[in-house]
Design an enzyme around this catalytic site. Structure first.
Site, mmCIF file in Angstrom:
data_model
loop_
_atom_site.group_PDB
_atom_site.id
_atom_site.type_symbol
_atom_site.label_atom_id
_atom_site.label_comp_id
_atom_site.label_asym_id
_atom_site.label_seq_id
_atom_site.Cartn_x
_atom_site.Cartn_y
_atom_site.Cartn_z
ATOM 1 C CG ASP A 202 -0.432 0.114 2.667
ATOM 2 O OD1 ASP A 202 -0.667 0.788 3.526
ATOM 3 O OD2 ASP A 202 0.722 -0.885 2.873
ATOM 4 C CG HIS A 534 0.289 -7.512 -2.527
ATOM 5 N ND1 HIS A 534 -0.918 -7.783 -2.819
ATOM 6 C CD2 HIS A 534 -0.151 -5.930 -1.769
ATOM 7 C CE1 HIS A 534 -2.474 -6.239 -2.375
ATOM 8 N NE2 HIS A 534 -1.336 -5.912 -1.961
ATOM 9 C CG ASP A 582 6.112 -15.224 -7.168
ATOM 10 O OD1 ASP A 582 5.387 -14.270 -6.649
ATOM 11 O OD2 ASP A 582 6.892 -15.811 -7.583
ATOM 12 C CD GLU A 591 2.116 -5.499 2.053
ATOM 13 O OE1 GLU A 591 1.163 -4.542 2.054
ATOM 14 O OE2 GLU A 591 1.877 -6.270 3.079
#
Length: 620
Positions: A202, A534, A582, A591
């Site tokens: 994020d 991610h 993965d 992540e």
């Protein structure tokens, strides 16, 4: 890091993501069917990057055989270079695999393309040599420049596919991070909190994760000043991918300063309620869409309430920054020290302002109700920098002091929620005003912890220095492995004992392919590397016009918790070390984040400086 459901169906400029609810074709399987078996390739597991010339060279083979097998080491041209027999090891509890181990440490001929064959099965290729990790050091540190907020990412430094405009700068919607309001009820003013590093997949920025991350980058540099025989040049001015190169300051400190400037901006100003405390975090009001390049984020950013943990992270990292920048920028060093002292006093005045575990809309909560470790770490750093008796008393009177299990938890030595070990490591290695006896006690705590991690490595069929509680692997287990390796590496610096060094190198073996999944967890390193981690921008698996993560990006690794829908579906019933996939949307196992790449950069710097593999080093 994310830790919550991720929004889908938004766009990246002209790039259109799949509609919400779309399933990636790599993960689709019929409802009710058993999760597919992992494709682990060859049963012969090795470090897919390679082995230092004079270091340990060990591997593992998955086999039902109970009697020893013959292994053969061959060079790239197929010629046999060595052979021997494996050692049966029974069932590895972390993977539930029946395994045997092999050792070819006597081989010291440098070369590329070596393989080990057992029972007709050939390993992935690997090298033997002295300088295997030089590029990893550079790549692991470049990760931080890639993830800078508030600055253009220059193609000349990272290549055209990773270049991008500045994210969340003053030209962004709502003026990005240059003019941020608080959440309702937190404050009635706005702050410029520009800069720093995006935390993970994020685009939030969290003081408690930034603190440990910037501290470990600074510690990688500080080690070059405190440990004999360590070359500072690879971290020096003009050596790394930072735009500040050529300014007379070591590049690694330039990178650290980008984060420190942000952390300083997160401090509540004088004259305001809770002055001196640090806001816990800043991120979008709602979860950022997937994928979204930082400069194309249209959401309002918000500051979240100050916390004691965040304030102590600021105190600790700013105190360390003050001593390291003193010779390069005395004015900045003084500003850091003032902020550190102010933050310490504020935390002492407000010792129980905790971040809520429920504050997870739009960003990770990073809740932590146990801040004794942060008090210990901050006191240690302030004492080392200032020599003030009051900070020494806070260290020596802490219930954590002399409690090795508390300072260095068995499952993982350090994490954003367990930071006391950072202080103990610096007290053991950085010159300070502890008495000789007190210093010896701290060093003994470090070596005692390292003995435990070394024993865990020796016991493991895969050599991993990681033995979590109940055998369950935690979120970000690879960072726990690396942080244990930092304790081991520090113990080797202190003592020169090979068992600590061997356990560090076996940890590298595990991370770079010598593990139950035959998976290198670092992008760009090894034949079978993680490359769909991610991330909001490095989302090639979602849209092929976007890049994979750049080389040197560490995946979180196996996680028994399976806290995302993809992992729950694909990995149900997995053995702890097999709980990894993965996949871009498997954020609980895959992540990437600053506090995982920071220990990778530290360790890459350590092993990159070993040269022949067993150079004697000792702390001054």
């Amino acid at each position: 890091m994310v830790g919550a459901a991720v929004a889908a169906g938004l766009t990246l400029g002209a790039l259109t993501a799949p509609a919400a609810g779309a399933v990636d074709h790599h993960t689709r399987h019929a409802a009710g069917t058993a999760a597919p078996k992992a494709d682990t390739g060859s049963p012969v597991r090795v470090n897919q990057v390679g082995y230092l010339t004079h270091g340990p060279k060990k591997g593992t083979v998955v086999t039902p055989a109970t009697k020893p097998l013959t292994w053969t080491l061959r060079a790239a041209d197929g010629t046999e270079r060595a052979r021997g027999t494996t050692i049966p090891a029974g069932v590895d509890p972390s993977s539930r695999q029946h395994v045997q181990t092999f050792d070819f440490s006597k081989v010291t001929d440098a070369g590329q393309g070596y393989t080990v064959t057992i029972g007709g099965k050939k390993s992935e290729p690997f090298a033997i040599g002295d300088h295997l990790y030089d590029s990893l050091r550079s790549d692991a540190l470049a990760y931080f420049y890639h993830n800078r907020s508030g600055i253009k990412i220059d193609a000349d430094l990272v290549g055209p596919k990773y270049a991008r405009p500045a994210g969340h700068d003053k030209a962004a919607p709502h003026r990005g991070d240059t003019d941020v309001p608080c959440q309702k009820g937190v404050c009635d003013y706005r702050r410029n909190v520009a800069g720093g590093w995006y935390d993970a997949g994020d685009q939030g920025k969290y003081v408690v994760n930034g603190g440990i991350s910037v501290a470990q980058l600074m510690s990688a540099y500080e080690r070059t000043r405190t440990t004999k025989g360590v070359d500072a040049a690879p971290l020096g001015d003009g050596r790394l991918r930072v735009p500040e190169r050529g300014n007379g300051v070591p590049d690694i400190l330039d990178e650290a300063r980008w984060e420190m400037e942000f952390l300083l901006r997160m401090q509540v100003p004088q004259g305001k309620p809770l002055a001196g405390m640090a806001f816990h975090k800043v991120h979008d009001k709602q979860w950022t869409g997937f994928p979204t390049r930082p400069d194309q984020d249209h959401q309002q950013r918000e500051l979240h309430k100050p916390s004691t943990a965040a304030t102590l992270n600021l105190a600790a990292s700013a105190a360390q920054s003050a001593r390291l920048f003193k010779s390069y920028d005395p004015e900045f060093a003084a500003r850091c020290l003032h902020a550190a002292r102010t933050a310490w006093d504020a935390a002492k005045a407000h010792p129980k302002i905790f971040a809520s575990d429920k504050d997870s809309t739009g960003g990770g909560a990073y809740g932590d109700r146990h801040v004794g470790d942060e008090f210990y770490w901050a006191a240690a750093e302030l004492f080392i920098t200032t020599g003030d008796h009051g900070y020494a008393k806070a260290v020596l009177d802490s219930p954590l002091h002399r409690d090795v299990g508390a300072l260095f938890p068995r499952g993982g030595a350090m994490s954003w929620a367990s930071t006391a070990g950072l202080g103990a490591l610096d007290l053991a290695t950085v010159p300070n005003k502890l008495t000789q006896k007190q210093r010896a006690e701290v060093r003994a705590m470090v070596t005692t912890a390292a003995d435990r991690y070394a024993a865990d490595s020796a016991k493991s069929a895969y050599g991993v220095p990681y033995a979590p509680k109940d055998g369950k692997y935690e979120w970000g287990s690879n960072s726990q492995v690396l942080n244990n390796m930092i304790v081991l590496a520090t113990a080797h610096d202190l003592t020169g004992k090979d068992r600590y060094l061997d356990a560090v190198l076996r940890g590298m073996d595990y991370l770079l392919g010598g593990n139950p999944l035959n998976q290198s967890y670092v992008t760009g390193y090894g034949e079978r590397d993680s490359h769909n981690q991610h991330h909001r921008f490095w989302a090639h698996q979602r849209d092929h016009r976007l890049p994979h993560p750049p080389p040197g990006s560490l995946a979180g690794g196996p996680n028994s918790g399976l806290q995302d829908p993809v992992a729950k579906k694909k990995l149900k019933g997995c053995a702890p070390a097999m709980c990894y996939t993965d996949n871009l949307m498997a954020f609980s196992t895959n992540e990437i984040t600053i506090n995982w790449n920071a220990p990778l950069a530290w360790i890459a710097s350590y092993v990159g400086g070993l040269g022949g593999g067993t150079a004697e080093q000792s702390v001054r």
